[in-house]
Scaffold this motif. Sequence first.
Motif, PDB file in Angstrom:
ATOM      1  N   ILE A   1      -7.094   0.814   2.357  1.00 31.16           N
ATOM      2  CA  ILE A   1      -6.213   1.606   3.207  1.00 31.16           C
ATOM      3  C   ILE A   1      -6.259   1.031   4.617  1.00 31.16           C
ATOM      4  O   ILE A   1      -7.322   0.971   5.227  1.00 31.16           O
ATOM      5  CB  ILE A   1      -6.634   3.094   3.209  1.00 31.16           C
ATOM      6  CG1 ILE A   1      -6.540   3.649   1.792  1.00 31.16           C
ATOM      7  CG2 ILE A   1      -5.780   3.893   4.179  1.00 31.16           C
ATOM      8  CD1 ILE A   1      -7.065   5.056   1.657  1.00 31.16           C
TER       9      ILE A   1
ATOM     10  N   HIS B   1       0.872  -1.181   0.000  1.00 33.51           N
ATOM     11  CA  HIS B   1       0.000   0.000   0.000  1.00 33.51           C
ATOM     12  C   HIS B   1       0.904   1.224   0.000  1.00 33.51           C
ATOM     13  O   HIS B   1       1.843   1.299   0.781  1.00 33.51           O
ATOM     14  CB  HIS B   1      -0.887   0.004   1.244  1.00 33.51           C
ATOM     15  CG  HIS B   1      -1.629   1.278   1.426  1.00 33.51           C
ATOM     16  ND1 HIS B   1      -2.761   1.586   0.700  1.00 33.51           N
ATOM     17  CD2 HIS B   1      -1.392   2.346   2.212  1.00 33.51           C
ATOM     18  CE1 HIS B   1      -3.174   2.790   1.067  1.00 33.51           C
ATOM     19  NE2 HIS B   1      -2.352   3.265   1.980  1.00 33.51           N
ATOM     20  N   VAL B   2       0.621   2.152  -0.894  1.00 33.04           N
ATOM     21  CA  VAL B   2       1.454   3.341  -1.007  1.00 33.04           C
ATOM     22  C   VAL B   2       0.591   4.581  -0.797  1.00 33.04           C
ATOM     23  O   VAL B   2      -0.509   4.673  -1.341  1.00 33.04           O
ATOM     24  CB  VAL B   2       2.118   3.425  -2.404  1.00 33.04           C
ATOM     25  CG1 VAL B   2       2.908   4.703  -2.555  1.00 33.04           C
ATOM     26  CG2 VAL B   2       3.001   2.227  -2.643  1.00 33.04           C
ATOM     27  N   GLU B   3       1.099   5.481   0.015  1.00 30.33           N
ATOM     28  CA  GLU B   3       0.473   6.788   0.173  1.00 30.33           C
ATOM     29  C   GLU B   3       1.487   7.819  -0.264  1.00 30.33           C
ATOM     30  O   GLU B   3       2.677   7.682   0.020  1.00 30.33           O
ATOM     31  CB  GLU B   3       0.102   7.050   1.631  1.00 30.33           C
ATOM     32  CG  GLU B   3      -1.014   6.173   2.138  1.00 30.33           C
ATOM     33  CD  GLU B   3      -1.397   6.512   3.567  1.00 30.33           C
ATOM     34  OE1 GLU B   3      -1.392   7.711   3.921  1.00 30.33           O
ATOM     35  OE2 GLU B   3      -1.687   5.578   4.322  1.00 30.33           O
ATOM     36  N   GLY B   4       1.026   8.843  -0.973  1.00 29.44           N
ATOM     37  CA  GLY B   4       1.961   9.860  -1.439  1.00 29.44           C
ATOM     38  C   GLY B   4       1.419  11.257  -1.229  1.00 29.44           C
ATOM     39  O   GLY B   4       0.213  11.473  -1.135  1.00 29.44           O
ATOM     40  N   LEU B   5       2.329  12.189  -1.155  1.00 26.82           N
ATOM     41  CA  LEU B   5       1.978  13.595  -1.034  1.00 26.82           C
ATOM     42  C   LEU B   5       2.859  14.374  -1.996  1.00 26.82           C
ATOM     43  O   LEU B   5       4.079  14.253  -1.955  1.00 26.82           O
ATOM     44  CB  LEU B   5       2.202  14.088   0.397  1.00 26.82           C
ATOM     45  CG  LEU B   5       2.080  15.603   0.604  1.00 26.82           C
ATOM     46  CD1 LEU B   5       0.646  16.057   0.363  1.00 26.82           C
ATOM     47  CD2 LEU B   5       2.542  15.982   1.996  1.00 26.82           C
TER      48      LEU B   5
ATOM     49  N   ALA C   1       1.681   9.119  -9.850  1.00 25.13           N
ATOM     50  CA  ALA C   1       1.018   8.090  -9.042  1.00 25.13           C
ATOM     51  C   ALA C   1       0.645   6.890  -9.908  1.00 25.13           C
ATOM     52  O   ALA C   1       0.820   5.735  -9.502  1.00 25.13           O
ATOM     53  CB  ALA C   1      -0.223   8.668  -8.370  1.00 25.13           C
TER      54      ALA C   1
END
Length: 116
Positions: A106, A68-72, A86
């Motif tokens: 998530i 799982h990847v979260e990005g900002l 993304a």
Amino acid sequence: KVEVSRQLLIQDYRNFTREEPWSVCNYYISQLMLHGVWHLDEYVQALADPFSLDDIAKAVRDGVSEIHVEGLVHGNVAAQAAKSVAERVVRALQGLGSSSSAMAEIPKHQVTRLPV
């Protein structure tokens, strides 16, 4: 080399309590505050049985399949450019065996809040 690395990890985990007090304290605080984290004894137990390179490769494939990847993205970047980056990351992970359903889920991070 795998066996040497395994033995070194076991030795490091067993000697952890001999580290600097602030480091050991931070470890035990995280054990209290975070749910579902492994204790060092569990790492030692998992490493107790020898494993092969095939076992490691299978574990990596299993791990990548649930990534799982979260990005900002911030600053001088257009929304479309951020979405494009993304999408490239998602495609790269899918090329390694990650499923899009795993990336859509998530996980909930649970932290214990202590009373003041």
